[in-house]
Design a protein around this motif. Sequence first.
Motif, PDB file in Angstrom:
ATOM      1  N   ASN A   5       0.827  -1.206   0.000  1.00  0.00           N
ATOM      2  CA  ASN A   5       0.000   0.000   0.000  1.00  0.00           C
ATOM      3  C   ASN A   5       0.860   1.255   0.000  1.00  0.00           C
ATOM      4  N   ARG A   6       1.962   1.200   0.731  1.00  0.00           N
ATOM      5  CA  ARG A   6       2.861   2.359   0.749  1.00  0.00           C
ATOM      6  C   ARG A   6       3.441   2.598  -0.644  1.00  0.00           C
ATOM      7  N   TRP A   7       3.807   1.498  -1.276  1.00  0.00           N
ATOM      8  CA  TRP A   7       4.375   1.597  -2.618  1.00  0.00           C
ATOM      9  C   TRP A   7       3.335   2.150  -3.590  1.00  0.00           C
ATOM     10  N   ALA A   8       2.104   1.609  -3.505  1.00  0.00           N
ATOM     11  CA  ALA A   8       1.044   2.076  -4.403  1.00  0.00           C
ATOM     12  C   ALA A   8       0.745   3.547  -4.160  1.00  0.00           C
ATOM     13  N   ALA A   9       0.686   3.940  -2.889  1.00  0.00           N
ATOM     14  CA  ALA A   9       0.375   5.337  -2.571  1.00  0.00           C
ATOM     15  C   ALA A   9       1.446   6.268  -3.120  1.00  0.00           C
ATOM     16  N   SER A  10       2.682   5.790  -3.140  1.00  0.00           N
ATOM     17  CA  SER A  10       3.762   6.634  -3.644  1.00  0.00           C
ATOM     18  C   SER A  10       3.621   6.865  -5.145  1.00  0.00           C
ATOM     19  N   LEU A  11       2.855   5.994  -5.807  1.00  0.00           N
ATOM     20  CA  LEU A  11       2.673   6.138  -7.258  1.00  0.00           C
ATOM     21  C   LEU A  11       1.476   7.018  -7.605  1.00  0.00           C
ATOM     22  N   ASP A  12       0.682   7.379  -6.615  1.00  0.00           N
ATOM     23  CA  ASP A  12      -0.532   8.131  -6.911  1.00  0.00           C
ATOM     24  C   ASP A  12      -0.187   9.428  -7.628  1.00  0.00           C
ATOM     25  N   GLY A  13      -0.829   9.641  -8.764  1.00  0.00           N
ATOM     26  CA  GLY A  13      -0.575  10.843  -9.541  1.00  0.00           C
ATOM     27  C   GLY A  13       0.621  10.736 -10.459  1.00  0.00           C
ATOM     28  N   ALA A  14       1.279   9.579 -10.471  1.00  0.00           N
ATOM     29  CA  ALA A  14       2.451   9.413 -11.324  1.00  0.00           C
ATOM     30  C   ALA A  14       2.070   9.602 -12.791  1.00  0.00           C
ATOM     31  N   LYS A  15       2.952  10.221 -13.519  1.00  0.00           N
ATOM     32  CA  LYS A  15       2.737  10.440 -14.950  1.00  0.00           C
ATOM     33  C   LYS A  15       3.754   9.591 -15.695  1.00  0.00           C
ATOM     34  N   ILE A  16       3.247   8.714 -16.543  1.00  0.00           N
ATOM     35  CA  ILE A  16       4.088   7.737 -17.220  1.00  0.00           C
ATOM     36  C   ILE A  16       3.984   7.973 -18.721  1.00  0.00           C
ATOM     37  N   GLN A  27       0.253   8.356 -19.498  1.00  0.00           N
ATOM     38  CA  GLN A  27      -0.658   7.701 -18.576  1.00  0.00           C
ATOM     39  C   GLN A  27      -0.539   8.344 -17.201  1.00  0.00           C
ATOM     40  N   THR A  28      -1.653   8.418 -16.506  1.00  0.00           N
ATOM     41  CA  THR A  28      -1.598   8.845 -15.113  1.00  0.00           C
ATOM     42  C   THR A  28      -2.146   7.722 -14.251  1.00  0.00           C
ATOM     43  N   LEU A  29      -1.498   7.536 -13.133  1.00  0.00           N
ATOM     44  CA  LEU A  29      -1.858   6.443 -12.241  1.00  0.00           C
ATOM     45  C   LEU A  29      -2.541   7.017 -11.009  1.00  0.00           C
ATOM     46  N   HIS A  30      -3.678   6.440 -10.659  1.00  0.00           N
ATOM     47  CA  HIS A  30      -4.450   6.931  -9.526  1.00  0.00           C
ATOM     48  C   HIS A  30      -4.700   5.785  -8.559  1.00  0.00           C
ATOM     49  N   VAL A  31      -4.310   5.972  -7.338  1.00  0.00           N
ATOM     50  CA  VAL A  31      -4.582   4.969  -6.317  1.00  0.00           C
ATOM     51  C   VAL A  31      -5.958   5.245  -5.748  1.00  0.00           C
ATOM     52  N   ILE A  32      -6.831   4.259  -5.846  1.00  0.00           N
ATOM     53  CA  ILE A  32      -8.201   4.443  -5.389  1.00  0.00           C
ATOM     54  C   ILE A  32      -8.323   4.003  -3.934  1.00  0.00           C
ATOM     55  N   ASP A  33      -7.948   2.783  -3.653  1.00  0.00           N
ATOM     56  CA  ASP A  33      -8.054   2.295  -2.274  1.00  0.00           C
ATOM     57  C   ASP A  33      -7.300   0.983  -2.148  1.00  0.00           C
ATOM     58  N   ARG A  34      -6.552   0.840  -1.084  1.00  0.00           N
ATOM     59  CA  ARG A  34      -5.922  -0.426  -0.739  1.00  0.00           C
ATOM     60  C   ARG A  34      -5.216  -1.078  -1.920  1.00  0.00           C
ATOM     61  N   GLY A  35      -4.461  -0.319  -2.613  1.00  0.00           N
ATOM     62  CA  GLY A  35      -3.696  -0.892  -3.715  1.00  0.00           C
ATOM     63  C   GLY A  35      -4.486  -1.015  -4.998  1.00  0.00           C
ATOM     64  N   THR A  37      -5.739   0.397  -8.167  1.00  0.00           N
ATOM     65  CA  THR A  37      -5.279   1.554  -8.925  1.00  0.00           C
ATOM     66  C   THR A  37      -6.013   1.631 -10.256  1.00  0.00           C
ATOM     67  N   ARG A  38      -6.038   2.827 -10.780  1.00  0.00           N
ATOM     68  CA  ARG A  38      -6.624   3.058 -12.089  1.00  0.00           C
ATOM     69  C   ARG A  38      -5.589   3.800 -12.908  1.00  0.00           C
ATOM     70  N   ILE A  39      -5.433   3.394 -14.154  1.00  0.00           N
ATOM     71  CA  ILE A  39      -4.521   4.090 -15.049  1.00  0.00           C
ATOM     72  C   ILE A  39      -5.340   4.739 -16.153  1.00  0.00           C
ATOM     73  N   ASN A  40      -5.199   6.031 -16.291  1.00  0.00           N
ATOM     74  CA  ASN A  40      -5.840   6.740 -17.397  1.00  0.00           C
ATOM     75  C   ASN A  40      -4.802   6.983 -18.481  1.00  0.00           C
ATOM     76  N   ILE A  41      -5.210   6.781 -19.723  1.00  0.00           N
ATOM     77  CA  ILE A  41      -4.328   7.094 -20.843  1.00  0.00           C
ATOM     78  C   ILE A  41      -4.836   8.374 -21.485  1.00  0.00           C
ATOM     79  N   HIS A  42      -3.950   9.344 -21.590  1.00  0.00           N
ATOM     80  CA  HIS A  42      -4.312  10.645 -22.155  1.00  0.00           C
ATOM     81  C   HIS A  42      -3.755  10.724 -23.566  1.00  0.00           C
TER      82      HIS A  42
END
Length: 69
Positions: A5-16, A27-35, A37-42
Amino acid sequence: MNEINRWAASLDGAKIPGGCEDCDAFQTLHVIDRGLTRINIHHDDWCPTYRRMRPASGLPDQPAAGGAR
Ligand SMILES: [Zn+2]
């Protein structure tokens, strides 16, 4: 919070960079809850892949499949 969870939270908002072969997408990575995640492709506005995924503007939505005949 456990390690994952710590690792996932650190990725929240990451731009790939990347995610689409046809445009300069990112792509942007969004942590929703408890690991979870959702990845949006722009995509770029002109991207043909992006346009294929969107319903054609100005046309009514297609009726749902499996309707009564
Ligand atoms: Zn694209």
